[in-house]
Every structure is written in structure tokens, then in C-alpha cells.
Design a protein around this motif. Structure first.
Motif, mmCIF file in Angstrom:
data_model
loop_
_atom_site.group_PDB
_atom_site.id
_atom_site.type_symbol
_atom_site.label_atom_id
_atom_site.label_comp_id
_atom_site.label_asym_id
_atom_site.label_seq_id
_atom_site.Cartn_x
_atom_site.Cartn_y
_atom_site.Cartn_z
ATOM 1 N N SER A 120 6.368 -1.807 20.264
ATOM 2 C CA SER A 120 6.415 -3.236 20.614
ATOM 3 C C SER A 120 7.540 -3.976 19.901
ATOM 4 C CB SER A 120 5.066 -3.902 20.299
ATOM 5 O OG SER A 120 4.034 -3.340 21.074
ATOM 6 N N GLY A 121 8.653 -3.283 19.671
ATOM 7 C CA GLY A 121 9.790 -3.931 19.035
ATOM 8 C C GLY A 121 9.654 -4.107 17.544
ATOM 9 N N TRP A 122 8.724 -3.384 16.927
ATOM 10 C CA TRP A 122 8.527 -3.446 15.486
ATOM 11 C C TRP A 122 8.685 -2.050 14.895
ATOM 12 C CZ3 TRP A 122 5.968 -7.362 12.156
ATOM 13 C CH2 TRP A 122 5.948 -8.630 12.757
ATOM 14 N N TYR A 123 9.096 -1.998 13.629
ATOM 15 C CA TYR A 123 9.122 -0.761 12.839
ATOM 16 C C TYR A 123 7.993 -0.841 11.818
ATOM 17 C CZ TYR A 123 10.651 2.714 9.385
ATOM 18 O OH TYR A 123 10.709 3.787 8.511
ATOM 19 N N ALA A 124 7.235 0.232 11.673
ATOM 20 C CA ALA A 124 6.138 0.266 10.704
ATOM 21 C C ALA A 124 6.230 1.521 9.857
ATOM 22 C CB ALA A 124 4.786 0.211 11.413
ATOM 23 N N LEU A 125 5.901 1.378 8.585
ATOM 24 C CA LEU A 125 5.933 2.480 7.618
ATOM 25 C C LEU A 125 4.582 2.586 6.949
ATOM 26 C CD1 LEU A 125 7.412 4.568 5.791
ATOM 27 C CD2 LEU A 125 8.106 2.626 4.349
ATOM 28 N N GLY A 126 3.997 3.786 6.958
ATOM 29 C CA GLY A 126 2.734 4.020 6.285
ATOM 30 C C GLY A 126 2.946 4.711 4.954
ATOM 31 N N LEU A 127 2.422 4.114 3.877
ATOM 32 C CA LEU A 127 2.582 4.627 2.519
ATOM 33 C C LEU A 127 1.222 4.948 1.911
ATOM 34 C CD1 LEU A 127 5.093 1.912 1.263
ATOM 35 C CD2 LEU A 127 5.666 4.277 1.806
ATOM 36 N N ASP A 128 1.249 5.755 0.843
ATOM 37 C CA ASP A 128 0.025 6.015 0.093
ATOM 38 C C ASP A 128 -0.658 4.696 -0.249
ATOM 39 O OD1 ASP A 128 0.534 8.723 0.059
ATOM 40 O OD2 ASP A 128 1.355 8.736 -1.981
ATOM 41 N N ALA A 129 -1.965 4.663 -0.111
ATOM 42 C CA ALA A 129 -2.740 3.484 -0.488
ATOM 43 C C ALA A 129 -2.992 3.521 -1.990
ATOM 44 C CB ALA A 129 -4.063 3.458 0.272
ATOM 45 N N LEU A 130 -2.448 2.560 -2.717
ATOM 46 C CA LEU A 130 -2.645 2.474 -4.160
ATOM 47 C C LEU A 130 -3.704 1.423 -4.471
ATOM 48 C CD1 LEU A 130 1.064 2.557 -5.430
ATOM 49 C CD2 LEU A 130 -0.540 4.472 -5.186
ATOM 50 N N ASP A 131 -4.715 1.809 -5.191
ATOM 51 C CA ASP A 131 -5.765 0.875 -5.583
ATOM 52 C C ASP A 131 -5.346 0.239 -6.898
ATOM 53 O OD1 ASP A 131 -8.041 -0.577 -5.886
ATOM 54 O OD2 ASP A 131 -9.347 1.128 -6.371
ATOM 55 N N GLY A 132 -4.616 -0.875 -6.804
ATOM 56 C CA GLY A 132 -4.106 -1.500 -8.017
ATOM 57 C C GLY A 132 -3.878 -2.981 -7.829
ATOM 58 N N ARG A 133 -3.390 -3.623 -8.870
ATOM 59 C CA ARG A 133 -3.127 -5.062 -8.848
ATOM 60 C C ARG A 133 -1.827 -5.346 -9.594
ATOM 61 N NH1 ARG A 133 -3.832 -7.075 -13.854
ATOM 62 N NH2 ARG A 133 -5.269 -6.010 -15.272
#
Length: 350
Positions: A120-133
Motif C-alpha cells: 500500500s505504498g509503505w515500507y515496513a520493517l519487523g525487528l526483535d521485540a524488546l521488553d524495555g523502557r
């Protein structure tokens, strides 16, 4: 033990100066529901289950989508996404970050890329989910120690970078400094207006020009790599207290002490003994004696002149978020003022 403060440095601990907006709450981003349906469907297909929650990242200064997505089966992924028409530079940054993260040495505290897609005209990147703040300011000494230890690990690994990273054709800090960072010379030449400055530095323009002019030469030595954008909002602390380092699209050839000086600007604003911390950190082992002053002068000029350019542009309709955070100029002004006050204290300016 690296660079030390000059003899004229004031020995006291600076007063605590809070940032104008907490760094965990600077971002203004589109929500998951505001993304095109085709993009959301493509991401769900990658996840293999519907998204049941989306926690938008509150830190940062770009207007790109960034959120921790949780799927119905419990799987999680951190997704960055940008509109290829209106945010092409962000999409390019995310693609570069994915290439960098995939090639960083194993075992480092960084998120790793899982997938990338265009829909849909967008670029998306999936990264490791980090449980942090994001670390809170003023810096807690134990949290700052954890970040400093983590950066020492990174600096050691990147002092002799793997061939795969070097092959990306990364920029050089020396060149970036000449093109983007050195601003006091422009002010002195009348090509840029003088930004508002703390009283202690108002009559120090010749010294500021002389200091910042040394950065390209200092930055050209060695073959190591640096993060290039090491700020408190690019760090996460997990439940065990370990620091994780994010947002790697500015990786470049340069000395590790440059990263450290930039990070410690918030340490100075937090009243921490930053001169001692800088001098004792492994990243400053080969730093020139005035490396910290040179970096503070350059960063102060960059931040203050950037802050003086006016408010960030408003988003054109029907964009769901501004191109950059409305808090960007306040962050730049705060960072520049703190860098200049730290430098003035070190140089004994009154």
C-alpha cells in the motif's frame, strides 16, 4: 584513561536541569489503526495471527510509525513503517538500519531484523521485540552505569568492524562533520545568525570556532565504527537492567568517544560527574586530550543553530502525523545549551 578536563575546569557537580519534555514522550506518530488496511493485512500475514494490541513508541523525533505489536497467539514484533511517498527518507533510513543490524557482530545488545515488506505504498520493517523502557532523567547512577557498560561492549566490537559492515559503504564522521555539524564557523562568517547562548559563552565565538574545527581531523583517524546518534531515547533498559541500543541508521566511521560525549550531555544535565565518567571510559582510551571539548563545541553549535531555525513543519493533509516531532526544536535547544554549559564549566569561562 583517555581525555581529561583542562586545568581551568570547575570541580563542582552541575545543577540538575530536566529536559523540556521527557524523552519517553517526545514522539508524535500514527497509530496502528491509521495505517493503510493493505499494510496492516500484510503485517498480520507475516505475524500469522491478528494483532490484538499495538503499543506506540513514545520516544524519538521522527513521524514514522513505530510500535510493539502483539498477536493473538502471543507473538510480538516491533514494527517501523514509513510512507514511501511522503516519508521516503524514513523508509530509506529503516532499510539501511535493517542492513546494519543484520551485519553487526553476534551477541551485542541490539535488536535484530526479522523481515521487511512493502504494501500500500509503505515500507515496513519487523525487528526483535524488546521488553524495555527508555532510561528516566535525571539519570539513575545504576542505569547510567548499565548503559556505559553496554556501550563499552559495542565500542570494543566495532573498533575492528566486520567486513560485511564495512562493505555497506558507510559514511565517515569526518565528512558528516564538515557537511552537517560544524556551525560556529558559519555564525562567525555571518552566513548563519548567532543563536541564543548561555551567558558564559556569549563572547567565546573565536574559541568555539577553533574547537569545532578540530573535529574532522580527529574523527578521520582509525577504522572503527560508531552509532552516530547515541542519545537516551535510543536506549532501552530491559527488566534485568541490561541496556539495549536501537536506531542504527546513522552508523558511520569515527571514534567511539564522539558517541560517548553526545550521550553524556544528559548526564551533565542530570548532575552526574561526567568529566570523570568520560575520562575513565574505555571508549576514550586513545582520545586526544581535548576531544571532549571539541565534541561539545561542535554539538552545541549544531543543536543551537538547528533549534533557531523555527518550528518543525506542519503535516500536509491527509497525513496522520507530522514529519517530525513538534518537540524537536526544544530538544535541540536543551541539548545545545547543556553541551555549551558543560564546555564553559570545563574551560573555566565566566
Amino acid at each position: 584513561m583517555g581525555a581529561h578536563a583542562p586545568a581551568g575546569q570547575h570541580g563542582g557537580v552541575p545543577a540538575i536541569s530536566p529536559p523540556p519534555v521527557p524523552y519517553h514522550a517526545t514522539a508524535v506518530r500514527p497509530d496502528w489503526s491509521a495505517l493503510p488496511a493493505g499494510l496492516r493485512d500484510a503485517v498480520v500475514t507475516r505475524l500469522g495471527a491478528p494483532v490484538v494490541s499495538a503499543r506506540t513508541a513514545g520516544a524519538g523525533f521522527t513521524g514514522g510509525f513505530a510500535a510493539l505489536l502483539t498477536a493473538a497467539d502471543g507473538g510480538q514484533v516491533f514494527v517501523k513503517a514509513a510512507d514511501l511517498t511522503h516519508q521516503r527518507h524514513l523508509a530509506d533510513w529503516y532499510a539501511r538500519e535493517a542492513a546494519v543490524l543484520a551485519r553487526l557482530p553476534a551477541g551485542l545488545p541490539v535488536p535484530r531484523p526479522g523481515w521487511a515488506l512493502t504494501a500500500s505504498g509503505w515500507y515496513a520493517l519487523g525487528l526483535d521485540a524488546l521488553d524495555g523502557r527508555t532510561p528516566r532523567l535525571p539519570w539513575d547512577p545504576a542505569e547510567l552505569d548499565a548503559v556505559l557498560a553496554g556501550y563499552a561492549e559495542l565500542a570494543t566490537a566495532l573498533a575492528d568492524p566486520p567486513a560485511g559492515l564495512v562493505a555497506l559503504g558507510l559514511p565517515r564522521l569526518a565528512d558528516l562533520a564538515r557537511d552537517d555539524i560544524l556551525w560556529w564557523g558559519e555564525v562567525a562568517a555571518g552566513r548563519e545568525p548567532a543563536p541564543p547562548m548561555p551567558a558564559a559563552a556569549r563572547d567565546r565565538l573565536p574559541e568555539l570556532v577553533a574547537l569545532e574545527s578540530r573535529l574532522p581531523g580527529y574523527a578521520a583517524t582509525g577504522r572503527g565504527l560508531v552509532h552516530g546518534d547515541l542519545r537516551v531515547d535510543n536506549v532501552l533498559l530491559d527488566a534485568g537492567g541490561r541496556a539495549w541500543f536501537c536506531d542504527w541508521n546513522w552508523l558511520c566511521h569515527g571514534p567511539a568517544w564522539f558517541d560517548l560525549a553526545g550521550l553524556l550531555i544528559t548526564g551533565y544535565a542530570s548532575g552526574r560527574p561526567v568529566d570523570t565518567i568520560f575520562a575513565g571510559h574505555p571508549a576514550t582510551a586513545d582520545a586526544p586530550p581535548d576531544a571532549l571539548d571539541v565534541t561539545l563545541a561542535a554539538l552545541a553549535g549544531y543543536y543551537l543553530t538547528s533549534a533557531a531555525t523555527g518550528p518543525p513543519p506542519a503535516p500536509p493533509a491527509p497525513r496522520p502525523a507530522p514529519p517530525v516531532s513538534p518537540h524537536l526544536r526544544a530538544h535541540q535547544r536543551f541539548s545545545g545549551e547543556q553541551a555549551l554549559r558543560w564546555l564553559a564549566a570545563r574551560r573555566g569561562w565566566s
